[in-house]
Design a protein around this motif. Structure first.
Motif, PDB file in Angstrom:
ATOM      1  N   LEU A 114       4.649  48.357  41.264  1.00  0.00           N
ATOM      2  CA  LEU A 114       5.335  47.519  40.282  1.00  0.00           C
ATOM      3  C   LEU A 114       5.223  46.033  40.598  1.00  0.00           C
ATOM      4  O   LEU A 114       5.752  45.200  39.849  1.00  0.00           O
ATOM      5  N   ALA A 115       4.546  45.665  41.680  1.00  0.00           N
ATOM      6  CA  ALA A 115       4.476  44.258  42.087  1.00  0.00           C
ATOM      7  C   ALA A 115       3.877  43.381  40.989  1.00  0.00           C
ATOM      8  O   ALA A 115       4.379  42.290  40.706  1.00  0.00           O
ATOM      9  N   ARG A 116       2.816  43.832  40.357  1.00  0.00           N
ATOM     10  CA  ARG A 116       2.176  43.002  39.330  1.00  0.00           C
ATOM     11  C   ARG A 116       2.993  42.984  38.049  1.00  0.00           C
ATOM     12  O   ARG A 116       2.941  42.017  37.287  1.00  0.00           O
ATOM     13  N   THR A 117       3.757  44.032  37.820  1.00  0.00           N
ATOM     14  CA  THR A 117       4.675  44.032  36.680  1.00  0.00           C
ATOM     15  C   THR A 117       5.770  42.988  36.890  1.00  0.00           C
ATOM     16  O   THR A 117       6.208  42.333  35.931  1.00  0.00           O
ATOM     17  N   CYS A 118       6.206  42.802  38.134  1.00  0.00           N
ATOM     18  CA  CYS A 118       7.231  41.793  38.440  1.00  0.00           C
ATOM     19  C   CYS A 118       6.767  40.386  38.064  1.00  0.00           C
ATOM     20  O   CYS A 118       7.602  39.521  37.796  1.00  0.00           O
ATOM     21  N   ALA A 119       5.453  40.170  38.071  1.00  0.00           N
ATOM     22  CA  ALA A 119       4.927  38.838  37.797  1.00  0.00           C
ATOM     23  C   ALA A 119       4.797  38.530  36.302  1.00  0.00           C
ATOM     24  O   ALA A 119       4.462  37.398  35.935  1.00  0.00           O
ATOM     25  N   LEU A 120       5.044  39.497  35.431  1.00  0.00           N
ATOM     26  CA  LEU A 120       4.915  39.273  33.994  1.00  0.00           C
ATOM     27  C   LEU A 120       6.025  38.355  33.488  1.00  0.00           C
ATOM     28  O   LEU A 120       7.189  38.495  33.868  1.00  0.00           O
ATOM     29  N   VAL A 131       8.266  55.771  28.263  1.00  0.00           N
ATOM     30  CA  VAL A 131       7.918  56.025  29.661  1.00  0.00           C
ATOM     31  C   VAL A 131       6.484  55.604  29.943  1.00  0.00           C
ATOM     32  O   VAL A 131       5.577  55.838  29.130  1.00  0.00           O
ATOM     33  N   VAL A 132       6.287  55.009  31.120  1.00  0.00           N
ATOM     34  CA  VAL A 132       4.955  54.801  31.689  1.00  0.00           C
ATOM     35  C   VAL A 132       4.916  55.612  32.978  1.00  0.00           C
ATOM     36  O   VAL A 132       5.789  55.458  33.840  1.00  0.00           O
ATOM     37  N   ALA A 133       3.925  56.480  33.117  1.00  0.00           N
ATOM     38  CA  ALA A 133       3.864  57.368  34.286  1.00  0.00           C
ATOM     39  C   ALA A 133       2.409  57.662  34.621  1.00  0.00           C
ATOM     40  O   ALA A 133       1.523  57.540  33.764  1.00  0.00           O
ATOM     41  N   GLY A 163       2.506  58.951  22.260  1.00  0.00           N
ATOM     42  CA  GLY A 163       3.528  59.564  21.416  1.00  0.00           C
ATOM     43  C   GLY A 163       4.932  59.316  21.938  1.00  0.00           C
ATOM     44  O   GLY A 163       5.826  58.913  21.198  1.00  0.00           O
ATOM     45  N   THR A 164       5.126  59.579  23.239  1.00  0.00           N
ATOM     46  CA  THR A 164       6.436  59.334  23.856  1.00  0.00           C
ATOM     47  C   THR A 164       6.336  58.299  24.977  1.00  0.00           C
ATOM     48  O   THR A 164       7.350  57.937  25.570  1.00  0.00           O
ATOM     49  N   GLY A 165       5.136  57.870  25.267  1.00  0.00           N
ATOM     50  CA  GLY A 165       4.939  56.885  26.315  1.00  0.00           C
ATOM     51  C   GLY A 165       3.464  56.740  26.618  1.00  0.00           C
ATOM     52  O   GLY A 165       2.611  57.114  25.802  1.00  0.00           O
ATOM     53  N   LEU A 166       3.162  56.212  27.805  1.00  0.00           N
ATOM     54  CA  LEU A 166       1.780  55.964  28.189  1.00  0.00           C
ATOM     55  C   LEU A 166       1.519  56.546  29.569  1.00  0.00           C
ATOM     56  O   LEU A 166       2.322  56.370  30.498  1.00  0.00           O
ATOM     57  N   LEU A 167       0.401  57.244  29.712  1.00  0.00           N
ATOM     58  CA  LEU A 167      -0.052  57.762  31.001  1.00  0.00           C
ATOM     59  C   LEU A 167      -1.146  56.844  31.532  1.00  0.00           C
ATOM     60  O   LEU A 167      -2.038  56.435  30.781  1.00  0.00           O
ATOM     61  N   ASP A 221      -0.452  46.566  32.680  1.00  0.00           N
ATOM     62  CA  ASP A 221      -0.979  46.446  31.316  1.00  0.00           C
ATOM     63  C   ASP A 221      -0.233  47.344  30.347  1.00  0.00           C
ATOM     64  O   ASP A 221      -0.005  46.969  29.189  1.00  0.00           O
ATOM     65  N   ALA A 222       0.164  48.541  30.800  1.00  0.00           N
ATOM     66  CA  ALA A 222       0.923  49.440  29.931  1.00  0.00           C
ATOM     67  C   ALA A 222       2.281  48.840  29.595  1.00  0.00           C
ATOM     68  O   ALA A 222       2.728  48.873  28.441  1.00  0.00           O
ATOM     69  N   VAL A 223       2.947  48.280  30.608  1.00  0.00           N
ATOM     70  CA  VAL A 223       4.242  47.639  30.365  1.00  0.00           C
ATOM     71  C   VAL A 223       4.085  46.459  29.422  1.00  0.00           C
ATOM     72  O   VAL A 223       4.881  46.276  28.479  1.00  0.00           O
ATOM     73  N   TRP A 224       3.050  45.668  29.614  1.00  0.00           N
ATOM     74  CA  TRP A 224       2.844  44.483  28.769  1.00  0.00           C
ATOM     75  C   TRP A 224       2.580  44.878  27.322  1.00  0.00           C
ATOM     76  O   TRP A 224       3.057  44.220  26.388  1.00  0.00           O
ATOM     77  N   SER A 225       1.831  45.956  27.118  1.00  0.00           N
ATOM     78  CA  SER A 225       1.553  46.392  25.747  1.00  0.00           C
ATOM     79  C   SER A 225       2.836  46.834  25.045  1.00  0.00           C
ATOM     80  O   SER A 225       3.016  46.595  23.840  1.00  0.00           O
ATOM     81  N   LEU A 226       3.752  47.450  25.790  1.00  0.00           N
ATOM     82  CA  LEU A 226       5.023  47.863  25.202  1.00  0.00           C
ATOM     83  C   LEU A 226       5.963  46.672  25.028  1.00  0.00           C
ATOM     84  O   LEU A 226       6.744  46.627  24.072  1.00  0.00           O
ATOM     85  N   ALA A 227       5.881  45.705  25.930  1.00  0.00           N
ATOM     86  CA  ALA A 227       6.724  44.512  25.813  1.00  0.00           C
ATOM     87  C   ALA A 227       6.423  43.759  24.528  1.00  0.00           C
ATOM     88  O   ALA A 227       7.327  43.177  23.911  1.00  0.00           O
ATOM     89  N   ALA A 228       5.170  43.799  24.109  1.00  0.00           N
ATOM     90  CA  ALA A 228       4.755  43.046  22.930  1.00  0.00           C
ATOM     91  C   ALA A 228       5.049  43.757  21.620  1.00  0.00           C
ATOM     92  O   ALA A 228       4.836  43.176  20.546  1.00  0.00           O
TER      93      ALA A 228
END
Length: 374
Positions: A218-224, A292-294, A308-312, A323-330
């Motif tokens: 999650l380190a790179r997600t923290c930098a978003l 969910v991202v998993a 459908g319910t999240g991203l794998l 990138d998955a988190v960023w796509s959902l953030a937008a």
């Protein structure tokens, strides 16, 4: 039916094996059966079992070096004594590896049918902690599960792994979720304001903080920009993770309704560990209406419908998580759609329904034993 549940962990421990064993005991008692639990002793002492749904026999144990939250049972005659004293008709082995091996031996000695529930990817743990030992772990797992009348796997991936390593008589048995406790209506604006005072997107991880969970991804997600990472849980990796995840909020262990509010107040739930045989926290996030991202590995493959319910995402890929988190953030509408679909997918998967499936497995095992005896 008189059932002895031999489990490697039981409350007050907080983990998947302990929670599933507790729910199994509760369901058996609620359906009029007579369960007895055999589990490692904890530091909490006898008062820890005051609220248990059935009697609990504690076996002497020691904390695992370097990981005191995990206790390992010592050799004891109490398991066999418990089977005899309870007049067990069936033995339920929860995550058997140490105590469960002895429970299996006692079941064979006293000719009691046994159902073994596979719950932990011990071979993956061996690879993470020792860099070796996978073969040894599988040999031990295979020996106990092969002796059982039936092995229950929590996911399709776990079932494939067991069968690929020579374990016979494997069936699928998933896990339940408390969809009353974990629900979207628990979303708490005041809690969100405290965690994200600037209106940031809340991205959460819930679970043990241990090397095999790979929370450092999650380190790179923290930098978003505009994203706040929230980590719920404790464990031996907490100190290095605080350094690895700058800006993240560490809330420690949370349970019950407080945990449910945290789940529902997230915008995105991320699980990072690739060694989950099921992944209960993913299911609790879905019940809470959270996308969910998993990793595309293990239990999440059954739980998360990609797109459908999240991203794998590929296991171990920090960039893919970010990138998955960023796509959902937008895309708030996409987050809402995934969350609603996730809730619908698991809302009927209650512990009561799953418990009744377990009773069907028990009945089939007892019928097969009776047929052989006849």
């Amino acid at each position: 039916m008189r059932v002895v549940i031999v489990t490697e962990s039981f409350p007050p421990d907080l983990n998947g094996v302990a929670h599933c064993a507790l729910q199994t005991a509760r369901h058996l008692a609620a359906r009029g059966h007579d369960p007895l639990v055999v589990a490692p002793a904890t530091a909490a002492g006898p008062e820890a079992d005051a609220g248990a749904p059935c009697p609990v026999v504690r076996v002497p144990s020691l904390p695992l070096p370097g990981y005191p939250q995990v206790r390992v049972a010592l050799p004891s005659r109490r398991i066999a004594q418990a089977l005899v004293a309870h007049r067990a008709e069936l033995v339920h082995l929860a995550g058997p590896f140490v105590l469960g091996v002895r429970g299996m031996a006692a079941a064979v000695r006293h000719r009691v049918p046994a159902v073994a529930v596979y719950q932990t990817d011990l071979a993956g743990y061996a690879r993470t902690y020792m860099g070796a030992g996978e073969g040894t772990a599988w040999r031990r797992l295979r020996s106990v599960h092969a002796a059982a009348d039936r092995t229950l796997a929590p996911s399709s991936a776990a079932r494939r792994d067991l069968e690929a390593h020579g374990v016979p008589r494997v069936r699928l048995w998933p896990r339940g979720v408390d969809s009353v406790r974990f629900r979207p209506e628990r979303r708490d604006p005041a809690l969100r304001a405290r965690l994200a005072p600037g209106g940031e997107l809340l991205v959460g991880y819930v679970g043990r903080l241990a090397p095999e969970k790979q929370v450092e991804l999650l380190a790179r997600t923290c930098a978003l920009d505009g994203v706040r990472v929230v980590v719920v849980g404790d464990g031996p990796s907490e100190t290095p993770l605080r350094a690895a995840l700058p800006g993240a909020i560490f809330l420690g262990r949370r349970t019950g309704d407080e945990l449910a509010r945290l789940f529902a107040s997230l915008d995105v739930f991320v699980h990072t560990g690739p060694y989950e045989t099921f992944c209960q926290t993913v299911q609790e996030a879905m019940a809470s209406g959270v996308p969910v991202v998993a990793p595309a590995a293990g239990g999440p493959l059954d739980l998360v419908r990609h797109g459908g319910t999240g991203l794998l995402v590929p296991p171990g890929d920090a960039d893919a998580v970010r990138d998955a988190v960023w796509s959902l953030a937008a895309d708030p509408a996409l987050r809402a759609a995934y969350g609603s679909a996730g809730r619908a997918a698991v809302a009927g998967r209650t512990w009561e329904a799953v418990g009744d499936q377990l009773l069907e497995h028990y009945a089939e095992v007892l019928h097969a034993r009776a047929a052989v005896a006849a």
